[in-house]
Design a protein around this motif. Structure first.
Motif, PDB file in Angstrom:
ATOM      1  N   ILE A   1     -27.561 -25.492  53.395  1.00 25.89           N
ATOM      2  CA  ILE A   1     -28.235 -25.895  54.618  1.00 25.89           C
ATOM      3  C   ILE A   1     -27.300 -25.628  55.783  1.00 25.89           C
ATOM      4  O   ILE A   1     -26.127 -25.985  55.741  1.00 25.89           O
ATOM      5  CB  ILE A   1     -28.615 -27.382  54.574  1.00 25.89           C
ATOM      6  N   ILE A   2     -27.842 -25.002  56.802  1.00 27.45           N
ATOM      7  CA  ILE A   2     -27.076 -24.740  58.017  1.00 27.45           C
ATOM      8  C   ILE A   2     -27.693 -25.537  59.146  1.00 27.45           C
ATOM      9  O   ILE A   2     -28.904 -25.452  59.395  1.00 27.45           O
ATOM     10  CB  ILE A   2     -27.084 -23.241  58.375  1.00 27.45           C
ATOM     11  N   ARG A   3     -26.866 -26.303  59.826  1.00 21.54           N
ATOM     12  CA  ARG A   3     -27.335 -27.088  60.955  1.00 21.54           C
ATOM     13  C   ARG A   3     -27.095 -26.294  62.230  1.00 21.54           C
ATOM     14  O   ARG A   3     -26.020 -25.756  62.444  1.00 21.54           O
ATOM     15  CB  ARG A   3     -26.581 -28.412  61.007  1.00 21.54           C
ATOM     16  N   GLY A   4     -28.111 -26.212  63.070  1.00 24.27           N
ATOM     17  CA  GLY A   4     -27.969 -25.476  64.312  1.00 24.27           C
ATOM     18  C   GLY A   4     -29.290 -25.381  65.031  1.00 24.27           C
ATOM     19  O   GLY A   4     -30.304 -25.907  64.570  1.00 24.27           O
ATOM     20  N   PRO A   5     -29.315 -24.712  66.153  1.00 22.67           N
ATOM     21  CA  PRO A   5     -30.559 -24.592  66.917  1.00 22.67           C
ATOM     22  C   PRO A   5     -31.557 -23.688  66.205  1.00 22.67           C
ATOM     23  O   PRO A   5     -31.188 -22.731  65.538  1.00 22.67           O
ATOM     24  CB  PRO A   5     -30.108 -23.979  68.248  1.00 22.67           C
ATOM     25  N   PHE A   6     -32.794 -24.037  66.337  1.00 19.86           N
ATOM     26  CA  PHE A   6     -33.886 -23.255  65.754  1.00 19.86           C
ATOM     27  C   PHE A   6     -34.995 -23.203  66.775  1.00 19.86           C
ATOM     28  O   PHE A   6     -35.525 -24.232  67.181  1.00 19.86           O
ATOM     29  CB  PHE A   6     -34.377 -23.903  64.457  1.00 19.86           C
ATOM     30  N   ASN A   7     -35.339 -22.024  67.218  1.00 18.98           N
ATOM     31  CA  ASN A   7     -36.377 -21.887  68.237  1.00 18.98           C
ATOM     32  C   ASN A   7     -37.757 -21.878  67.595  1.00 18.98           C
ATOM     33  O   ASN A   7     -38.041 -21.073  66.727  1.00 18.98           O
ATOM     34  CB  ASN A   7     -36.178 -20.596  69.043  1.00 18.98           C
ATOM     35  N   VAL A   8     -38.595 -22.802  68.022  1.00 16.05           N
ATOM     36  CA  VAL A   8     -39.989 -22.856  67.604  1.00 16.05           C
ATOM     37  C   VAL A   8     -40.821 -22.421  68.796  1.00 16.05           C
ATOM     38  O   VAL A   8     -40.650 -22.923  69.901  1.00 16.05           O
ATOM     39  CB  VAL A   8     -40.376 -24.290  67.176  1.00 16.05           C
TER      40      VAL A   8
END
Length: 175
Positions: A1-8
Motif C-alpha cells: 500500500i502506498i499512501r499519497g495523493p490520488f486525483n479523483v
C-alpha cells in the motif's frame, strides 16, 4: 500500500451536441496535488466545447445533485470561469457580526466563458450542499449571469456554515 495523493475526477461530461453541454460536478474538493472542478471543466471547455474560438453554447447544464460541496476557494475558482477575476463570490459573516468578502479566482484557468454561453441550467436536490449551493446562489445573484440562470430540481440542503482547517503541526495534519 502506498499512501499519497490520488486525483479523483470531479467533473464528468454527460453529453454534448451543437446546442447543449451537460456536465456532472460531483464535488468541490481538490487542492494543490489534485485538480479542482474548475481546472477539469476548463480542460473540457478548451479541448472540446470551445475549441472553435467563435462557438457560442446555447445551454450549459451543470448537474449538482448529491454534490456535498468542498472548498470555498474551489467554488470561487469555478465562479471565475464564468464571472471573471475579482468579482464578488459571496461573504463570510463571523460570530461577532463582521464580514469578509470572497472574490472569484481565475488562477490556473485558460479563460472566462460567460460571453460564449447563452444560458445556464443547474440541477439540484436535497443533497446539494455547501460550496455547490454557494456556486448556484452566486451565479443567480451575479449581474453577469443572473438573467441567464435556471435552477431546477428539489430544495437543496440549505447549509449556511463554512468550516476552516487549521494546521497547527508541521506533519501536515489538520483540525
Amino acid at each position: 500500500i502506498i499512501r499519497g495523493p490520488f486525483n479523483v475526477d470531479k467533473v464528468e461530461l454527460i453529453s454534448f451536441d451543437n446546442d447543449q453541454a451537460v456536465f456532472k460536478i460531483s464535488s468541490f474538493l481538490g487542492n494543490g496535488q489534485e485538480t479542482t472542478p474548475a481546472e477539469e471543466l476548463d480542460d473540457y471547455f478548451e479541448e472540446l466545447i470551445f475549441k472553435n474560438k467563435d462557438y457560442v453554447l446555447k445551454n450549459l447544464v451543470i448537474d449538482l445533485r448529491d454534490n456535498g460541496g468542498g472548498y470555498v476557494q474551489n467554488c470561487n475558482q469555478l465562479l471565475g470561469l464564468f464571472l471573471g477575476i475579482g468579482k464578488v463570490a459571496g461573504y463570510y459573516q463571523y460570530a461577532n457580526g463582521n464580514y469578509s468578502t470572497l472574490y472569484t479566482d481565475t488562477s490556473k484557468l485558460s479563460g472566462v466563458y460567460n460571453d460564449r454561453i447563452e444560458n445556464y441550467t443547474f440541477i439540484i436536490n436535497q443533497n446539494t450542499a455547501s460550496a455547490s449551493e454557494s456556486f448556484v446562489i452566486a451565479m443567480q445573484d451575479s449581474p453577469e449571469t443572473k438573467d441567464k440562470v435556471l435552477v431546477v430540481g428539489e430544495t437543496s440542503f440549505g447549509k449556511g456554515i463554512a468550516q476552516t482547517f487549521y494546521e497547527p503541526f508541521d506533519d501536515g495534519s489538520s483540525i
